[in-house]
Design an enzyme around this catalytic site. Structure first.
Site, PDB file in Angstrom:
ATOM      1  N   VAL A  11       0.834  -1.211   0.000  1.00 57.70           N
ATOM      2  CA  VAL A  11       0.000   0.000   0.000  1.00 57.70           C
ATOM      3  C   VAL A  11       0.868   1.259   0.000  1.00 57.70           C
ATOM      4  CG1 VAL A  11      -1.812   1.280   1.187  1.00 57.70           C
ATOM      5  CG2 VAL A  11      -1.871  -1.222   1.175  1.00 57.70           C
ATOM      6  N   LYS A 102      -7.832  -1.776   9.107  1.00 58.83           N
ATOM      7  CA  LYS A 102      -9.145  -2.120   9.668  1.00 58.83           C
ATOM      8  C   LYS A 102      -9.030  -2.828  11.005  1.00 58.83           C
ATOM      9  CE  LYS A 102      -7.943  -5.223   6.339  1.00 58.83           C
ATOM     10  NZ  LYS A 102      -7.305  -5.001   5.039  1.00 58.83           N
ATOM     11  N   GLU A 126     -10.693   5.818   4.766  1.00 55.12           N
ATOM     12  CA  GLU A 126     -11.428   5.335   3.588  1.00 55.12           C
ATOM     13  C   GLU A 126     -10.874   3.996   3.093  1.00 55.12           C
ATOM     14  OE1 GLU A 126     -14.249   6.921   1.549  1.00 55.12           O
ATOM     15  OE2 GLU A 126     -14.093   4.767   1.402  1.00 55.12           O
ATOM     16  N   VAL A 129     -11.891  -0.029   4.354  1.00 54.05           N
ATOM     17  CA  VAL A 129     -13.025  -0.857   3.932  1.00 54.05           C
ATOM     18  C   VAL A 129     -13.157  -0.827   2.415  1.00 54.05           C
ATOM     19  CG1 VAL A 129     -15.498  -1.269   4.137  1.00 54.05           C
ATOM     20  CG2 VAL A 129     -14.257  -0.263   6.054  1.00 54.05           C
ATOM     21  N   GLY A 131     -11.196  -1.333   0.004  1.00 51.87           N
ATOM     22  CA  GLY A 131     -10.086  -0.794  -0.782  1.00 51.87           C
ATOM     23  C   GLY A 131     -10.366   0.572  -1.357  1.00 51.87           C
ATOM     24  N   GLY A 184      -1.378 -15.224  -4.657  1.00 53.08           N
ATOM     25  CA  GLY A 184      -1.154 -14.096  -3.764  1.00 53.08           C
ATOM     26  C   GLY A 184      -2.441 -13.444  -3.283  1.00 53.08           C
ATOM     27  N   GLU A 187      -3.414 -15.296   2.142  1.00 55.30           N
ATOM     28  CA  GLU A 187      -2.205 -15.408   2.947  1.00 55.30           C
ATOM     29  C   GLU A 187      -1.875 -16.886   3.184  1.00 55.30           C
ATOM     30  OE1 GLU A 187      -0.808 -12.561   4.447  1.00 55.30           O
ATOM     31  OE2 GLU A 187      -2.335 -11.175   3.747  1.00 55.30           O
ATOM     32  N   LYS A 202     -14.178  -4.794   9.029  1.00 57.11           N
ATOM     33  CA  LYS A 202     -14.701  -3.793   8.083  1.00 57.11           C
ATOM     34  C   LYS A 202     -16.176  -3.495   8.353  1.00 57.11           C
ATOM     35  CE  LYS A 202     -11.425  -5.266   4.510  1.00 57.11           C
ATOM     36  NZ  LYS A 202     -11.242  -6.275   3.438  1.00 57.11           N
ATOM     37  N   GLY A 299      -5.213  -4.339  -3.504  1.00 59.51           N
ATOM     38  CA  GLY A 299      -4.254  -3.996  -4.544  1.00 59.51           C
ATOM     39  C   GLY A 299      -3.552  -2.712  -4.198  1.00 59.51           C
TER      40      GLY A 299
END
Lengths: 425, 425
Positions: A11, A102, A126, A129, A131, A184, A187, A202, A299
């Site tokens: 991120v 989250k 933002e 939740v 993305g 991917g 996990e 979330k 992503g």
């Protein structure tokens, strides 16, 4: 506007890349240049997905939150131990906070927001939740004229990928999970995603914005998808439904329902068509009616999109904590799971003895529950019959009693599968 | 916060009803009580859908815009003659403006926004596009980190109701239009809706927010749905498409495309499943990827939802004109329709003579255009064959030449139907 970042993984790297790539259009919308000053990372020598040549890297995260020039801290390290400590320090230093975390909000959101309000800094999330979908802004601003009746979302992409693939390819849960891990999407330890914990975090956030309640993560009824079988999916399909892992928050007479569980959704619903890793949130509200928000739930750049949107809102002095409803939160009663009323899908494996259907339906009758649809499928090599049943509206307590009564019967051959049906209209 | 309203019809009445019904939850989100002071109406004695007992009614709309106590004027009368005069007067008096009037913005948005910026008042118009869906806020704030690549929307509920009903019930356009008029979904003179003018107003607004261009309503290529036949819908269905009336704004090398036209959309796309009077806007952007916003595009309370959201944003000092991109607008070149490259659907009626298929495909070949799919349907009682063809990507100019060449051929029996295909992914 000077920014410090905690964490330069997926991120954080995405945030830097998007800020660099889109600096012109972002400046058009804000009139301000965003300057990334410092980033806290675990290993300054590590190779990254982004260019960090103009950013100071440090392995001491407190150097970021204590940096005197910084206006905003982006908390993108995850978890809620160190992250909490850092966010508290940053707030106490008068920095605005933007987080995608989250778990942090689910577990410590109430106290952090209280502290942020006290210190008069913004606390925005933002990205936490769904993305990049601007669902927090939609609930807090776009729908601010509405009383929200319910929120129902596909808010975990991993789970949705698995359920979509199971349906489309007729594959087993374990089989698809392995593929999701290889791709991917899941996990190595997939518990958080497939058992609904991530979705429950979330959902507790969505409910806070929608209803003005405190975060009540620990009260979310949470059921995963690991027990969903191809049999369930086949029967659901035959009855006109798709199985989705939904997070549902709903206002009812006695408070709010907060629940994450596999759910049969009618194929005529738009949300039933949301496939793969995509997320969607369906909102029912009194003025607007039904609305839906769809997009990428994870992503690097999709999540960065939400982080930077919060940053732009701070620059433009928008999205105060206030409109998030977090200045007037109450602790709204969360309805006990037993009391939740819903339609249900049950799948049974019974020995194909004479009169078994009448015995099964008799149990529903004894509990005063109407059957909406019933399919008896092929008898298998063990002379067992598969039966799928959908019920009328019934309390969870009653349908659990029906399940127990069937499982205690001599004709029963396996644990009864029990899945919520949600009408959503 | 003191508010004056121009117009107490469907939308104005809805605003009053929602403000009264939801005053508690709105106050929770704003901390402010909203006071409706005065409303300008055509006839003060008329019976209304809302309670006006606490509001002064006047038949002189200038009394509203000149009222010294008013902070915000809601312009809900429509049209762009008197409405423009009133909005200008209100801005000059230092009032913030909220409008649902897409025709006003489509025709005079640039000068009104300039005036609003000069007078430092807010000019907001969430309700002008897609009713209650917060699409303006999503583009301006939620996606503010993104370069927008394209926006494609079902932004006229009347047209979508007609196309949905034609498909679902196999009915003629004229037949369904009459029903839509009887149901109140279509006006007595339906031109604005069915010929795409309403959608073109809205598209010009979406493009302004998405790309930072001026409003360029007059440059929108606009084609209505009145020539869509049940034959088109049947052939499209067979090829896996649904016909939707889309407004499309797209960034291309030479500027932007702005077009409203019937469009074949693959059934695998979520937007193909948006039925009836519902609206949806699909956005493609570089960081988030594909996102979609779905909800009611019209109706008293749905539109009121957007009007009041703008009001709450003004109270919370949110959604400045700036983030709408309207402080740094340029006049981006609108690409000429001839130059637009797209896939196309063509439907032909030809005499069933020997070698006709080879002649038809030969014309495509002569223009260097590949055929993607071809269906030759039943020969009718006049010995004519129906042929449906989908093409590879081709310029509008070239496909128009193909259409002309077919229509000039001796085997051709009717005007060739030509409809855009949009891949949207």
């Amino acid at each position: 506007m000077k920014v410090g970042i905690l964490g330069l993984g997926t991120v954080g790297g995405g945030v830097i890349n998007v800020l660099q790539k889109n600096s012109a259009s972002i400046e058009r919308r804000t009139g301000v240049q965003i300057e990334l000053v410092i980033a806290g990372v675990r290993d300054v020598t590590k190779k990254r997905i982004c260019d960090t040549s103009n950013i100071k890297l440090t392995e001491d995260p407190f150097e970021v939150v204590n940096h005197p020039d910084i206006d905003v801290v982006l908390e993108l390290i995850g978890g809620f131990g160190l992250a909490k400590e850092l966010v508290e320090a940053a707030i106490n230093n008068g920095k605005h906070i933007i987080t995608a975390n989250k778990a942090l909000i689910g577990n410590h959101g109430n106290e952090l927001m209280k502290l942020a309000n006290k210190k008069q800094v913004r606390f925005l999330f933002e990205a936490s939740v769904a993305g990049g979908i601007p669902i927090i802004k939609a609930l807090g601003q776009g729908l601010s004229a509405n009383n929200i009746e319910s929120v129902a979302g596909i808010i975990n992409g991993t789970g949705n990928f698995i359920l979509t693939d199971m349906k489309e390819k007729g594959r087993d849960f374990d089989d698809v999970l392995k593929e999701a891990q290889a791709l991917g999407y899941a996990e190595e330890d997939p518990t958080f995603d497939i058992e609904g914990i991530d979705a429950a975090h979330k959902l507790s956030i969505l409910a806070a914005i929608a209803f003005g309640t405190e975060i009540q993560f620990s009260k979310v009824y949470t059921q995963g998808i690991s027990k969903i079988t191809t049999e369930d999916i086949l029967h659901a399909t035959e009855l006109g439904y798709t199985i989705k892992h939904l997070g549902i928050a709903k206002r009812v007479e006695d408070g709010i329902e907060l629940r994450v569980h596999p759910t049969l959704v009618s194929n005529s619903q738009l949300i039933a068509q949301v496939d793969g890793v995509m997320n969607a949130v369906l909102v029912k509200s009194d003025a607007l009616g039904t609305s839906l928000y769809y997009g990428a739930g994870a992503g690097d750049e999709a999540t960065a999109s939400a982080v930077i949107a919060d940053l732009n809102d701070i620059i433009n002095n928008q999205t105060s904590n206030h409109i998030l409803g977090w200045k007037s939160q109450e602790k709204i009663n969360v309805v006990d799971n037993d009391a939740i009323v819903s339609e249900f899908f049950l799948r049974l494996l019974v020995s194909d003895i004479k009169g078994v259907l009448s015995k099964v339906t008799g149990i529903f009758n004894d509990h005063n529950v109407s059957i909406e649809a019933l399919i008896q499928k092929q008898v298998d090599e063990n002379k067992n019959a598969h039966i799928a049943i959908t019920t009328d509206r019934v309390s969870t307590k009653t349908v659990m009693n029906i399940k127990k009564a069937i499982e205690a019967s001599d004709f029963n051959q396996a644990e009864v599968q029990l899945i919520h049906i949600e009408l959503l209209d």
